[in-house]
Scaffold this active site. Structure first.
Site, PDB file in Angstrom:
ATOM      1  N   THR A   1     -14.593 -47.053 -11.242  1.00  0.00           N
ATOM      2  CA  THR A   1     -16.039 -47.200 -11.038  1.00  0.00           C
ATOM      3  C   THR A   1     -16.733 -47.755 -12.265  1.00  0.00           C
ATOM      4  OG1 THR A   1     -16.101 -45.469  -9.385  1.00  0.00           O
ATOM      5  CG2 THR A   1     -18.145 -45.855 -10.575  1.00  0.00           C
TER       6      THR A   1
ATOM      7  N   SER B   1      -8.539 -46.205  -9.244  1.00  0.00           N
ATOM      8  CA  SER B   1      -7.446 -45.343  -9.725  1.00  0.00           C
ATOM      9  C   SER B   1      -6.483 -44.859  -8.639  1.00  0.00           C
ATOM     10  CB  SER B   1      -7.995 -44.180 -10.557  1.00  0.00           C
ATOM     11  OG  SER B   1      -8.605 -43.215  -9.747  1.00  0.00           O
TER      12      SER B   1
ATOM     13  N   THR C   1     -12.034 -42.253 -11.846  1.00  0.00           N
ATOM     14  CA  THR C   1     -11.963 -40.806 -12.071  1.00  0.00           C
ATOM     15  C   THR C   1     -11.048 -40.073 -11.099  1.00  0.00           C
ATOM     16  OG1 THR C   1     -13.910 -40.558 -10.681  1.00  0.00           O
ATOM     17  CG2 THR C   1     -14.280 -40.677 -13.062  1.00  0.00           C
ATOM     18  N   ASP C   2     -10.730 -40.700  -9.961  1.00  0.00           N
ATOM     19  CA  ASP C   2     -10.000 -39.960  -8.925  1.00  0.00           C
ATOM     20  C   ASP C   2      -8.667 -39.396  -9.421  1.00  0.00           C
ATOM     21  OD1 ASP C   2     -12.091 -40.630  -7.304  1.00  0.00           O
ATOM     22  OD2 ASP C   2     -10.931 -41.798  -5.868  1.00  0.00           O
TER      23      ASP C   2
HETATM   24  N1  ASP Z   1     -14.456 -42.809  -7.514  1.00  0.00           N
HETATM   25  C1  ASP Z   1     -13.527 -43.392  -8.363  1.00  0.00           C
HETATM   26  C2  ASP Z   1     -14.038 -43.568  -9.779  1.00  0.00           C
HETATM   27  O1  ASP Z   1     -14.703 -42.692 -10.219  1.00  0.00           O
HETATM   28  C3  ASP Z   1     -12.767 -44.545  -7.883  1.00  0.00           C
HETATM   29  C4  ASP Z   1     -11.551 -44.596  -8.733  1.00  0.00           C
HETATM   30  O2  ASP Z   1     -11.017 -43.543  -9.066  1.00  0.00           O
HETATM   31  O3  ASP Z   1     -11.138 -45.685  -9.108  1.00  0.00           O
HETATM   32  O4  ASP Z   1     -13.813 -44.527 -10.481  1.00  0.00           O
END
Ligand code: ASP
Length: 320
Positions: free
Chosen positions: A11, A54, A87-88
């Site tokens: 993100t 991710s 973050t995932d």
């Molecule tokens: N929601 C996710 C992020 O915080 C998507 C990911 O993990 O790429 O980046």
């Protein structure tokens, strides 16, 4: 100070494209350019590793990333490394890096919950906090860090707790190691529970390690399927308990030589050793020769994969 930014996507690097939802399309250089304050802290060099969300990360990609971090640590000119990621699965990547890294250069992983096009985008502040963290002299002794929302966590301990809120990374039970206050990094504690460093043989990396959460009256097939795999990581209920109906499947799995690693599905606390004796309790797990883990299920799986690839499962988990 020279901080190397290793950009992987997520993100923090995502923007909505015409008529569509956000996808990673910004480069690491764009992330640095968007935060002019970074220039007052360090010279930034950028390594464009990938531009993926991710959940597209694999254990092979994590291993490649660990190689890049090692390379940067070997480069005498680099004083800190910041990895940006979605973050995932950030907590899994950060822990993978931590398990493989024994360098002296501080390393922090960060990302964002709100992409740069949204009001209150958190990427720039997280990047700034991560660079401050790896520029702190104490950071070298704390292992790989997760820097998020001005909190600095140990990679071993941090977990994503909220689907959308920018304050999503927490260390359950014990709290972060430190915080960023204004322009200062303030450390409150050092981790005393650490892991050995593992030397991964890339040819032995396997994703075929199952991670299953125990639930009331669960179908035994959920664990039986792991008998064909390279390991089963099981998040038991409470202090280490499983429904009696899955015990025969666990016995078969262990008889087939598949490693069984147990953690708890509770976010806090550890597994019991000698409290309960009912079928499916920790007494059963002991009889099965289960290995005990004190990190959450997704991290337990990463640790099992890394330890298997280093042929050091015994060093990774204790058997009570
Ligand atoms: N929601 C996710 C992020 O915080 C998507 C990911 O993990 O790429 O980046």
């Amino acid at each position: 100070m020279t901080v190397a930014l290793v950009a992987t996507g997520g993100t923090i690097a995502s923007t909505p494209t015409a008529g569509a939802d956000a996808e990673p399309d910004l480069r690491g250089a764009d992330l640095v350019e968007a935060v002019p304050e970074l220039g007052e802290l360090a010279d930034l060099t950028v390594r464009e590793f990938s531009a993926v969300p991710s959940p597209h990360f694999t254990v092979e990609r994590m291993h490649d990333l660990a190689g890049v971090v090692d390379e940067l640590d070997d480069d005498g000119g680099v004083t800190g490394v910041v990895v940006t990621q979605g973050t995932d699965v950030l907590e899994e990547t950060a822990y993978f890096l931590d398990l493989c890294y024994d360098g002296d250069t501080p390393v922090a992983v960060t990302g964002a919950m709100r992409n740069p096009s949204l009001p209150g985008a958190d990427g720039p502040a997280n990047l700034l906090a991560a660079v401050r963290a790896v520029s702190s002299p104490e950071a070298a002794d704390l292992g790989v860090l997760v820097a998020f929302n001005d909190r600095l966590h140990a990679a071993r301990e941090a977990t994503k707790v909220h689907t959308t809120n920018p304050d999503t990374f927490r260390t359950p039970e014990f709290g972060p190691l430190g915080v960023v206050d204004e322009d200062r990094v303030v450390w409150y504690r050092a981790p005393t529970r650490t892991d050995p460093t593992f030397e991964v043989d890339a040819d032995r990396l396997t994703a075929d390690v199952h991670a299953v959460t125990a639930t009331a009256g669960m179908p035994p097939e959920q664990v039986a399927v792991a008998a064909e795999g390279d390991g089963l990581c099981l998040a038991a209920t409470g202090a280490g308990h499983v429904p009696p109906g899955v015990v025969p499947a666990l016995e078969d799995l262990v008889a087939a030589g598949v490693p069984l690693v147990v953690t708890s599905r509770c976010p806090e606390g550890r597994l019991a050793r000698n409290t309960y004796g009912f079928r499916g309790s920790e007494a059963t797990l002991r009889e099965l020769g289960a290995r005990y883990s004190d990190v959450n299920l997704q991290k337990t799986r990463i640790k099992a994969i890394v330890a298997l690839a280093a042929d050091r499962l015994e060093a990774a988990f204790e058997r009570p």
